[in-house]
Design an enzyme around this catalytic site. Structure first.
Site, PDB file in Angstrom:
ATOM      1  N   TYR A 175       0.847  -1.196   0.000  1.00 44.36           N
ATOM      2  CA  TYR A 175       0.000   0.000   0.000  1.00 44.36           C
ATOM      3  C   TYR A 175       0.884   1.248   0.000  1.00 44.36           C
ATOM      4  O   TYR A 175       1.522   1.568   1.003  1.00 44.36           O
ATOM      5  CB  TYR A 175      -0.926   0.032   1.214  1.00 44.36           C
ATOM      6  CG  TYR A 175      -1.887  -1.130   1.325  1.00 44.36           C
ATOM      7  CD1 TYR A 175      -2.207  -1.925   0.231  1.00 44.36           C
ATOM      8  CD2 TYR A 175      -2.495  -1.438   2.540  1.00 44.36           C
ATOM      9  CE1 TYR A 175      -3.088  -2.985   0.340  1.00 44.36           C
ATOM     10  CE2 TYR A 175      -3.388  -2.499   2.657  1.00 44.36           C
ATOM     11  CZ  TYR A 175      -3.670  -3.269   1.562  1.00 44.36           C
ATOM     12  OH  TYR A 175      -4.551  -4.329   1.685  1.00 44.36           O
ATOM     13  N   SER A 217     -13.044  -4.554   2.210  1.00 48.62           N
ATOM     14  CA  SER A 217     -14.036  -3.926   1.312  1.00 48.62           C
ATOM     15  C   SER A 217     -15.458  -4.291   1.726  1.00 48.62           C
ATOM     16  O   SER A 217     -16.285  -4.649   0.887  1.00 48.62           O
ATOM     17  CB  SER A 217     -13.788  -4.311  -0.142  1.00 48.62           C
ATOM     18  OG  SER A 217     -12.559  -3.794  -0.605  1.00 48.62           O
ATOM     19  N   PRO A 218     -15.802  -4.186   3.021  1.00 49.96           N
ATOM     20  CA  PRO A 218     -17.148  -4.578   3.465  1.00 49.96           C
ATOM     21  C   PRO A 218     -18.235  -3.619   2.991  1.00 49.96           C
ATOM     22  O   PRO A 218     -19.416  -3.953   3.079  1.00 49.96           O
ATOM     23  CB  PRO A 218     -17.025  -4.554   4.995  1.00 49.96           C
ATOM     24  CG  PRO A 218     -15.976  -3.522   5.257  1.00 49.96           C
ATOM     25  CD  PRO A 218     -14.974  -3.691   4.150  1.00 49.96           C
TER      26      PRO A 218
END
Length: 340
Positions: free
Chosen positions: A65, A215-216
């Site tokens: 990231y 990514s909920p």
């Protein structure tokens, strides 16, 4: 927008991750460094501080990231107040190798790379031990038994406390767990990405492995607040099949129905999407990401949202996997992802 009453820090429930303890809701930190347009380190540090104040103790990162930036940002957060280290669970990952400015990637699970990646993450984070260390993507050329042996060596050496795997199949998890306990599996899971329901969630429950849902909120699409056409030029969602014009228009109909359901309960769509995950599975820990304190507060309040079995069934039917348009990643993003 009506939102739920914000619970106190002490009200946030805890969920186990192997030998560790996590707040039931974590914080995904990826967007603070890359993929979702411009970010601001000062603002991100404020969000991290407020998250801890709200009782969110689980911070998720990866060496890829921002090509190390995200771990360095967390390192700055910990260094600002040394007492924070004992309060938080730091999760990071290795295995995805990219070039600056490129989304394409290769996977490296070799023992030498694993050791060097771990040492580099320790330096950037400014810690002596990583709480939860994931293999971000698995290289099928490296037997999972060998990979787990290398990770177990890091546990024995005191470099990491617990082992995690990301986007693996149930069969891989079972083989891995036979070598060393797998504390957590992290995979995409939300109302519109329900592949883990095939076998993986049940296998995690059987083995006592936590399931960390990234990514909920469907990369913010499920919030109902996102306009795909207005995304920044460097936002990777522009290339995501679910955000393309026809697919986005179809999926928006489902999100509109979710918004009506949420409004009837005095909640936001994001809170319902998170509440659905929390209510369905006691071993699931969602890690929504945000760069805004207001969204952080909104997400945290999902821990107090009551959803009945009837509510859960209605949401299950609305977001039946067959109704979702578009793949969850472009082709390059599927590298290293296993399926059941």
């Amino acid at each position: 927008m009506n939102t739920l009453h914000t619970p106190s820090v002490s009200a946030l429930p805890q969920r186990p991750i192997g030998p560790l303890s996590s707040s039931a809701l974590g914080l995904g930190c990826m967007g603070m460094s890359e993929f979702y347009g411009a970010s601001d380190d000062h603002a991100s540090l404020q969000v991290l501080a407020r998250a801890l104040e709200r009782g969110i103790t689980h911070f998720d990162s990866a060496d890829t990231y921002g090509l190390g930036h995200n771990e360095s940002l967390l390192g700055r957060f910990l260094a600002e107040a040394p007492e924070r280290r004992a309060q938080v669970l730091i999760a990071t990952k290795f295995g995805i190798v990219r070039e600056a400015g490129r989304y394409e990637r290769r996977i490296d699970n070799s023992p030498a790379y694993l050791r060097s990646a771990c040492e580099a993450s320790l330096r950037r984070l400014g810690v002596d031990c990583i709480d939860l260390y994931y293999c971000h993507r698995r290289d099928p050329a490296v037997p999972i038994e060998d990979l787990m042996g290398s990770l177990a060596d890091l546990v024995q050496a005191g470099k990491i406390r617990a082992i995690g795997l990301s986007e693996v199949s149930a069969a891989t998890l079972q083989r891995a767990h036979a070598v060393h306990p797998v504390a957590a599996v992290q995979s995409e899971y939300s109302l519109w990405s329900r592949e883990p329901e095939n076998q993986l969630l049940a296998t995690c429950a059987q083995l006592g492995t936590a399931f960390v849902a990234y990514s909920p909120l469907g990369r913010a699409f499920l919030t109902g607040q996102l306009n795909p056409a207005a995304l920044a030029p460097d936002d990777f969602r522009r290339h995501n099949p679910r955000f393309q014009a026809e697919a986005a228009a179809h999926n928006q109909l489902l999100v509109d129905a979710l918004a009506r359901f949420a409004a009837e309960r005095g909640a936001s769509s994001a809170q319902v999407a998170l509440g659905w995950l929390l209510a369905k599975h006691p071993h699931v820990i969602p890690i929504p990401g945000t760069r805004k304190i207001a969204r952080l507060e909104e997400n945290a309040a999902a821990c107090a949202l009551p959803l009945s079995p009837t509510d859960l069934g209605w949401l299950d039917a609305l977001f039946d996997p067959g109704t979702i348009a578009g793949a969850r990643y472009p082709e390059a993003g599927m590298t290293g992802i296993e399926s059941d």
